[in-house]
Scaffold this active site. Structure first.
Site, mmCIF file in Angstrom:
data_model
loop_
_atom_site.group_PDB
_atom_site.id
_atom_site.type_symbol
_atom_site.label_atom_id
_atom_site.label_comp_id
_atom_site.label_asym_id
_atom_site.label_seq_id
_atom_site.Cartn_x
_atom_site.Cartn_y
_atom_site.Cartn_z
ATOM 1 N NE ARG A 217 115.645 39.311 80.441
ATOM 2 C CZ ARG A 217 114.304 38.908 79.659
ATOM 3 N NH1 ARG A 217 113.700 38.063 80.283
ATOM 4 N NH2 ARG A 217 113.864 38.757 78.501
ATOM 5 C CG PHE A 233 108.096 31.045 89.277
ATOM 6 C CD1 PHE A 233 107.481 30.060 89.387
ATOM 7 C CD2 PHE A 233 108.416 31.226 90.487
ATOM 8 C CE1 PHE A 233 106.672 29.368 90.196
ATOM 9 C CE2 PHE A 233 107.784 30.900 91.516
ATOM 10 C CZ PHE A 233 106.777 30.461 91.580
ATOM 11 C CG ASP A 256 111.280 26.450 85.197
ATOM 12 O OD1 ASP A 256 110.486 27.753 85.626
ATOM 13 O OD2 ASP A 256 110.778 25.999 84.762
ATOM 14 C CB ALA A 284 108.158 27.669 92.966
ATOM 15 C CG ASP A 304 109.141 36.922 86.131
ATOM 16 O OD1 ASP A 304 107.758 36.867 86.496
ATOM 17 O OD2 ASP A 304 109.588 36.190 85.221
ATOM 18 C CB CYS A 344 102.598 37.928 84.222
ATOM 19 S SG CYS A 344 102.568 36.350 84.800
#
Length: 400
Positions: A217, A233, A256, A284, A304, A344
């Site tokens: 960030r 997101f 989001d 999204a 993200d 991730c």
């Protein structure tokens, strides 16, 4: 039930022993030849290879993808309270060394396999500790583990969150709750990079905040000055607020899919006096498509998303999803704009992610320059014998 002494022996197939000799901590069902004894879920077992050689000692779990989680390659080691306390102490010592235990801030105290504690994640938010359990073995040892954590960290309260996969496999045996201290009446306010964030410890995703993106960030904010930023997101506004307040972005839009997350993001923006940030609820892919149709352009796009690949079998589908998402993001960028794109999904490698961007560049006919290839914050270390701990990818790119 004895939770310290071996209750059985698990024999690994001859052609599958190498990873465990190399100290990988997960033994899947496909690697097991046979089991001696009748170990119950959560009991200690020895992993045995060729010639009846004991390779390691771990904890058995009869359901789920991982049947044995390995904790010690000292085959005489008892997995007793002293063992767990020592492992927890080593993990806490690392975070102290990193300077991440300041009272007003938050950090990951224990990162599962990376700290030799497979199935256990512990995050500290100010004087609250959230323990996330992902295995029967860790759930059964929660009194021992929480006592050690309490002695070492001295939190005002400890909460437990049970991973959905464990809850599904075990029914109602384990549930979220308060282990000690008082239940928080609302979001806990932490500080990160001088900004304040409300964290929902009981209902938020994971343990409430994505601590692994802390340094990313800050890195993204360095490219935000004067730009119009789109944060997809956005969750509770981490990237968006760093870009708005620290990076001095001109305008930030965050979307989001969770109403709850967006409500907290709006509260975080107000708490930090970020008048140049707007948050809204939106899917999204649909939102990106609508923005493209409306002719919107941005100087920075941040992507993200949640984990797209839960296993090896879903990697191909995940890469297609990443491709579609990043193609839409690139198409919204003005020439010279900055793309911050993340994954991730541990089963998606850095090479996979790089090649996905190559495909996006070919399809959009845009030039994509990777400026930084980043990973998780240092309180989420990578264990070299368990490559799955190197899960987070964050690429910062310039797009022409």
């Amino acid at each position: 039930m004895d939770l310290e002494s071996p209750a059985g022996r698990v024999f690994v197939r001859g052609d599958r022993s190498r990873p465990f000799l190399e100290r990988h901590p997960w033994v899947r069902a496909t690697s097991i030849e046979r089991i001696e004894g009748n170990p119950a879920d959560g009991q200690v077992v020895d992993l045995v290879g060729k010639g009846d050689r004991v390779i390691a000692r771990g904890i058995y779990e009869g359901r789920g993808g991982i049947r044995v989680r390995l904790y010690s390659w000292d085959t005489r080691q008892r997995l007793d309270a002293s063992f767990w306390r020592d492992r927890i102490g080593r993990a806490v010592m690392l975070r102290e060394m990193l300077g991440l235990t300041r009272p007003s801030e938050a950090c990951r105290l224990i990162f599962s396999e990376a700290d030799g504690l497979s199935g256990l994640i512990v995050d500290r938010y100010r004087d609250y500790v959230v323990i996330q359990v992902g295995s029967v073995g860790m759930a059964q040892r929660l009194p021992i583990l929480s006592a050690a954590i309490g002695d070492l960290v001295r939190p005002a309260a400890m909460l437990v969150r049970v991973e959905p996969e464990l809850r599904r496999s075990q029914g109602d045996a384990y549930a979220d709750g308060v282990l000690s201290g008082n239940r928080p009446s609302g979001p806990i306010v932490i500080e990160e990079h001088g900004l304040k964030f409300g964290v929902d410890l009981l209902e938020g995703q994971k343990t409430g905040f994505y601590l692994d993106q802390r340094e990313n960030r800050s890195a993204a904010a360095r490219y935000a000055e004067g730009r119009r930023v789109l944060d997809m997101f956005c969750y509770t506004g981490g990237f968006a607020l760093d870009c708005a307040k620290i990076g001095k972005a001109g305008e930030v839009l965050g979307f989001d899919g969770s109403d709850r997350a967006v409500t907290l993001a709006q509260a975080n923006a107000q708490m930090n006096g970020a008048a140049n940030v707007r948050f809204a609820v939106g899917d999204a892919f649909q939102t990106l498509g609508n923005l493209r149709k409306e002719g919107e352009r941005f100087g920075m796009v941040i992507l993200d998303p949640p984990k797209f690949a839960g296993g090896k079998s879903s990697v191909a589908d995940a890469l297609r999803a990443y491709h579609s998402l990043n193609r839409l993001g690139v198409e919204l960028l003005e020439p010279g704009g900055v793309l911050v794109t993340c994954s991730c999904s541990g089963y998606v490698t850095r090479e996979d992610f790089f090649n996905m961007l190559f495909g996006v560049a070919q399809q959009t006919r845009r030039e994509i320059q990777i400026l930084e290839m980043r990973g998780a914050a240092p309180d989420h270390p990578t264990l070299v014998t368990c490559k799955e701990t190197n899960y987070l990818k964050c690429f910062i790119c310039r797009v022409w």
